[in-house]
Design a protein around this motif. Structure first.
Motif, short mmCIF file in Angstrom:
data_model
loop_
_atom_site.label_atom_id
_atom_site.label_comp_id
_atom_site.label_asym_id
_atom_site.label_seq_id
_atom_site.Cartn_x
_atom_site.Cartn_y
_atom_site.Cartn_z
N LEU A 123 0.83 -1.37 0.00
CA LEU A 123 0.01 -0.06 0.01
C LEU A 123 0.99 1.20 -0.02
N GLU A 124 1.77 1.10 0.69
CA GLU A 124 2.71 2.31 0.76
C GLU A 124 3.63 2.66 -0.62
N TRP A 174 0.94 4.42 -2.83
CA TRP A 174 1.03 5.74 -2.41
C TRP A 174 1.93 6.65 -2.52
N SER A 175 3.21 6.16 -2.25
CA SER A 175 4.35 7.18 -2.28
C SER A 175 4.63 7.82 -3.72
N LEU A 201 1.76 10.60 -3.89
CA LEU A 201 1.96 11.55 -2.93
C LEU A 201 3.08 12.39 -3.24
#
Length: 111
Positions: free
Chosen positions: A80-81, A84-85, A88
């Motif tokens: 998930l990171e 999103w990273s 973001l």
């Protein structure tokens, strides 16, 4: 990772994970939080979470105590990171560019 994500997709199981996040909790105490479902249904949710590697069980006589296994969520959290990273990071860069334009910092750097 797939089992962990399937396990946390259910709101009852997410609530159970929150209950056992910081301390051991007996199966009976967990079941008492769910007046709208039967004890066998709670037991099934606990079994799914255990099978997915998200819970540890400690037996004491005929009682079972459950506690979160944070490492069971590690692979899913990393996935998930990763998802999103990058977006973001792009959002952060765009916001910083906008801030520089708004404050005129680009003009100062160009002088």
């Amino acid at each position: 990772m797939d089992e962990a994500l399937r396990a946390v997709a259910d709101p009852t199981r997410r609530t159970i994970l929150m209950l056992v996040r910081d301390r051991e909790v007996s199966a009976g105490d967990i079941a008492r939080h769910f007046s709208d479902i039967s004890r066998p249904a709670v037991s099934q949710h606990l079994r799914i979470l255990f099978t997915a590697g998200l819970l540890d069980i400690r037996r004491a006589g005929n009682r079972r105590f459950y506690r979160l296994r944070p490492e069971g969520l590690a692979e899913a959290a990393t996935f998930l990171e990763t998802m999103w990273s990058a977006p973001l990071g792009r959002l952060k860069d765009a916001a910083e560019r906008e801030e520089h334009v708004r404050t005129g910092e680009d003009d100062v750097k160009g002088s």
